[in-house]
Scaffold this motif. Structure first.
Motif, PDB file in Angstrom:
ATOM      1  N   TRP A  22      30.014  39.316 -44.094  1.00 18.41           N
ATOM      2  CA  TRP A  22      30.950  39.212 -43.048  1.00 18.41           C
ATOM      3  C   TRP A  22      31.547  39.942 -41.301  1.00 18.41           C
ATOM      4  O   TRP A  22      30.065  40.701 -41.576  1.00 18.41           O
ATOM      5  CB  TRP A  22      32.170  40.329 -43.627  1.00 18.41           C
ATOM      6  CG  TRP A  22      32.561  39.142 -45.377  1.00 18.41           C
ATOM      7  CD1 TRP A  22      32.560  38.540 -45.318  1.00 18.41           C
ATOM      8  CD2 TRP A  22      33.701  40.033 -46.315  1.00 18.41           C
ATOM      9  NE1 TRP A  22      33.455  37.367 -46.842  1.00 18.41           N
ATOM     10  CE2 TRP A  22      33.907  38.965 -47.021  1.00 18.41           C
ATOM     11  CE3 TRP A  22      34.034  41.335 -46.310  1.00 18.41           C
ATOM     12  CZ2 TRP A  22      34.880  39.341 -47.902  1.00 18.41           C
ATOM     13  CZ3 TRP A  22      34.274  41.777 -47.097  1.00 18.41           C
ATOM     14  CH2 TRP A  22      35.225  40.161 -48.492  1.00 18.41           C
ATOM     15  N   ASP A  23      31.780  39.755 -40.457  1.00 22.23           N
ATOM     16  CA  ASP A  23      31.517  39.861 -39.307  1.00 22.23           C
ATOM     17  C   ASP A  23      32.295  42.336 -39.848  1.00 22.23           C
ATOM     18  O   ASP A  23      32.420  41.979 -41.182  1.00 22.23           O
ATOM     19  CB  ASP A  23      32.361  39.696 -38.323  1.00 22.23           C
ATOM     20  CG  ASP A  23      34.261  39.703 -38.076  1.00 22.23           C
ATOM     21  OD1 ASP A  23      34.388  40.207 -39.330  1.00 22.23           O
ATOM     22  OD2 ASP A  23      34.919  39.580 -37.796  1.00 22.23           O
ATOM     23  N   GLU A  24      32.131  42.687 -38.728  1.00 25.44           N
ATOM     24  CA  GLU A  24      32.473  44.229 -38.611  1.00 25.44           C
ATOM     25  C   GLU A  24      34.054  44.603 -39.213  1.00 25.44           C
ATOM     26  O   GLU A  24      34.294  44.943 -40.324  1.00 25.44           O
ATOM     27  CB  GLU A  24      32.273  44.655 -37.767  1.00 25.44           C
ATOM     28  CG  GLU A  24      32.477  46.081 -38.030  1.00 25.44           C
ATOM     29  CD  GLU A  24      32.421  47.613 -36.233  1.00 25.44           C
ATOM     30  OE1 GLU A  24      33.108  47.937 -35.816  1.00 25.44           O
ATOM     31  OE2 GLU A  24      32.023  46.650 -35.810  1.00 25.44           O
ATOM     32  N   ALA A  25      34.829  43.629 -39.161  1.00 27.97           N
ATOM     33  CA  ALA A  25      37.002  44.017 -39.395  1.00 27.97           C
ATOM     34  C   ALA A  25      36.428  43.366 -40.907  1.00 27.97           C
ATOM     35  O   ALA A  25      37.401  44.089 -41.580  1.00 27.97           O
ATOM     36  CB  ALA A  25      37.408  42.848 -39.160  1.00 27.97           C
ATOM     37  N   GLY A  79      28.154  42.716 -41.712  1.00 23.44           N
ATOM     38  CA  GLY A  79      26.838  42.995 -43.042  1.00 23.44           C
ATOM     39  C   GLY A  79      26.282  42.997 -42.909  1.00 23.44           C
ATOM     40  O   GLY A  79      25.105  43.878 -43.775  1.00 23.44           O
ATOM     41  N   GLN A  80      25.077  41.657 -42.345  1.00 21.96           N
ATOM     42  CA  GLN A  80      24.174  41.713 -42.305  1.00 21.96           C
ATOM     43  C   GLN A  80      23.111  42.557 -40.533  1.00 21.96           C
ATOM     44  O   GLN A  80      22.296  42.674 -40.704  1.00 21.96           O
ATOM     45  CB  GLN A  80      23.273  40.933 -42.346  1.00 21.96           C
ATOM     46  CG  GLN A  80      23.889  40.012 -43.792  1.00 21.96           C
ATOM     47  CD  GLN A  80      22.595  38.424 -43.569  1.00 21.96           C
ATOM     48  OE1 GLN A  80      23.401  38.542 -42.021  1.00 21.96           O
ATOM     49  NE2 GLN A  80      23.852  38.550 -44.369  1.00 21.96           N
ATOM     50  N   GLU A  81      24.085  43.030 -40.085  1.00 23.85           N
ATOM     51  CA  GLU A  81      23.510  44.226 -39.401  1.00 23.85           C
ATOM     52  C   GLU A  81      22.570  45.739 -39.696  1.00 23.85           C
ATOM     53  O   GLU A  81      22.946  45.943 -40.466  1.00 23.85           O
ATOM     54  CB  GLU A  81      25.275  44.866 -38.109  1.00 23.85           C
ATOM     55  CG  GLU A  81      24.509  45.616 -37.096  1.00 23.85           C
ATOM     56  CD  GLU A  81      24.664  44.619 -36.052  1.00 23.85           C
ATOM     57  OE1 GLU A  81      23.853  44.477 -34.880  1.00 23.85           O
ATOM     58  OE2 GLU A  81      25.166  43.939 -35.595  1.00 23.85           O
ATOM     59  N   GLU A  82      21.634  45.135 -38.726  1.00 26.48           N
ATOM     60  CA  GLU A  82      20.226  46.663 -38.598  1.00 26.48           C
ATOM     61  C   GLU A  82      20.985  48.032 -38.070  1.00 26.48           C
ATOM     62  O   GLU A  82      21.669  48.203 -37.448  1.00 26.48           O
ATOM     63  CB  GLU A  82      19.528  45.956 -37.605  1.00 26.48           C
ATOM     64  CG  GLU A  82      18.136  47.365 -37.982  1.00 26.48           C
ATOM     65  CD  GLU A  82      17.820  47.594 -39.392  1.00 26.48           C
ATOM     66  OE1 GLU A  82      17.293  48.803 -39.493  1.00 26.48           O
ATOM     67  OE2 GLU A  82      17.306  46.783 -40.204  1.00 26.48           O
ATOM     68  N   LEU A  83      20.986  48.598 -38.691  1.00 24.62           N
ATOM     69  CA  LEU A  83      21.784  49.778 -37.970  1.00 24.62           C
ATOM     70  C   LEU A  83      20.936  50.503 -37.834  1.00 24.62           C
ATOM     71  O   LEU A  83      21.477  51.739 -36.249  1.00 24.62           O
ATOM     72  CB  LEU A  83      22.038  51.484 -39.724  1.00 24.62           C
ATOM     73  CG  LEU A  83      22.532  50.069 -40.484  1.00 24.62           C
ATOM     74  CD1 LEU A  83      22.734  51.331 -42.078  1.00 24.62           C
ATOM     75  CD2 LEU A  83      24.209  49.713 -40.073  1.00 24.62           C
ATOM     76  N   LEU A 104      26.595  56.064 -40.808  1.00 31.09           N
ATOM     77  CA  LEU A 104      26.360  55.001 -40.299  1.00 31.09           C
ATOM     78  C   LEU A 104      26.323  53.479 -41.629  1.00 31.09           C
ATOM     79  O   LEU A 104      25.699  54.344 -41.930  1.00 31.09           O
ATOM     80  CB  LEU A 104      25.578  53.988 -39.898  1.00 31.09           C
ATOM     81  CG  LEU A 104      25.266  53.547 -38.501  1.00 31.09           C
ATOM     82  CD1 LEU A 104      26.014  52.773 -37.792  1.00 31.09           C
ATOM     83  CD2 LEU A 104      23.732  53.464 -38.116  1.00 31.09           C
ATOM     84  N   THR A 105      27.804  52.816 -41.109  1.00 27.29           N
ATOM     85  CA  THR A 105      26.894  51.493 -42.194  1.00 27.29           C
ATOM     86  C   THR A 105      27.181  50.109 -41.873  1.00 27.29           C
ATOM     87  O   THR A 105      28.536  49.756 -41.201  1.00 27.29           O
ATOM     88  CB  THR A 105      27.729  52.196 -44.037  1.00 27.29           C
ATOM     89  OG1 THR A 105      27.604  51.078 -44.502  1.00 27.29           O
ATOM     90  CG2 THR A 105      29.675  52.072 -42.892  1.00 27.29           C
ATOM     91  N   ASN A 106      26.912  49.560 -43.180  1.00 29.29           N
ATOM     92  CA  ASN A 106      27.194  47.941 -42.868  1.00 29.29           C
ATOM     93  C   ASN A 106      27.475  47.949 -43.961  1.00 29.29           C
ATOM     94  O   ASN A 106      28.177  46.201 -44.504  1.00 29.29           O
ATOM     95  CB  ASN A 106      25.476  47.267 -42.081  1.00 29.29           C
ATOM     96  CG  ASN A 106      25.086  47.005 -43.756  1.00 29.29           C
ATOM     97  OD1 ASN A 106      24.857  47.817 -44.621  1.00 29.29           O
ATOM     98  ND2 ASN A 106      23.660  47.004 -42.988  1.00 29.29           N
ATOM     99  N   GLY A 107      28.311  48.960 -44.250  1.00 32.99           N
ATOM    100  CA  GLY A 107      28.828  48.424 -46.601  1.00 32.99           C
ATOM    101  C   GLY A 107      27.511  48.747 -47.468  1.00 32.99           C
ATOM    102  O   GLY A 107      28.170  48.453 -48.527  1.00 32.99           O
ATOM    103  N   ALA A 108      26.569  47.865 -47.205  1.00 28.18           N
ATOM    104  CA  ALA A 108      25.674  47.445 -48.225  1.00 28.18           C
ATOM    105  C   ALA A 108      24.533  48.907 -47.830  1.00 28.18           C
ATOM    106  O   ALA A 108      23.994  49.613 -49.336  1.00 28.18           O
ATOM    107  CB  ALA A 108      24.058  46.779 -47.846  1.00 28.18           C
TER     108      ALA A 108
END
Length: 161
Positions: A22-25, A79-83, A104-108
């Motif tokens: 998913w995208d950020e939103a 979702g898969q963004e490197e933090l 700082l999160t990408n959800g996972a």
């Protein structure tokens, strides 16, 4: 029971992995806000969970506030963004505002920081929660220790960190 509700949510996120694309939103609405809700925050109360909080001319995705004062800044990514490439930006925002906790999160993955502590930016990261890799009980326990409204309001979250 809030712990059980959070465990059910994390269990569902682990089994329904389509959200990692998913995208950020969508990550904000489908992952971050449900987690915050189960931790005692009210994302519908904009005085408590303020989205797009102004920091000078910039914005942080969420300011978690107690009696109007920001206590936690959360920066969300897709979702898969490197933090790692976003650490410095978040920490500068939080440091400049004197906010004691940041995430700082990408959800996972949820990287937790003490922005006003001494040392380099990297040394200010005190914990990393990974909802896929860590034990479910540990994930939920750490969420409550570091991000629950009760622990943040009492100051225990910073003390524990």
């Amino acid at each position: 029971m809030p712990q059980e509700e959070l465990e059910r949510l994390i269990g569902r996120l682990r089994s329904e992995r389509d959200w990692v694309s998913w995208d950020e939103a969508k990550v904000k609405q489908g992952v971050i806000e449900p987690v915050l809700r189960r931790l005692g925050w009210d994302p519908e109360d904009l005085h408590e969970v303020e989205p797009e909080y102004s920091v000078g001319t910039d914005r942080v995705d969420y300011a978690l506030r107690i009696f109007g004062s920001p206590k936690v800044f959360l920066e969300a990514k897709k979702g898969q963004e490197e933090l790692a490439q976003h650490e410095e930006q978040l920490l500068k925002y939080a440091f400049s505002q004197g906010v004691p906790l940041a995430g700082l999160t990408n959800g996972a993955r949820w990287w937790m920081y003490l922005p006003t502590a001494g040392g380099t930016w990297d040394q200010r990261k005190f914990y990393s929660i990974d909802i896929f890799e860590q034990d479910l009980t540990e994930v939920c326990s750490k969420f409550f220790q570091f991000l629950s409204r009760q622990e943040v309001a009492s100051g225990a979250a910073v003390t524990t960190a």
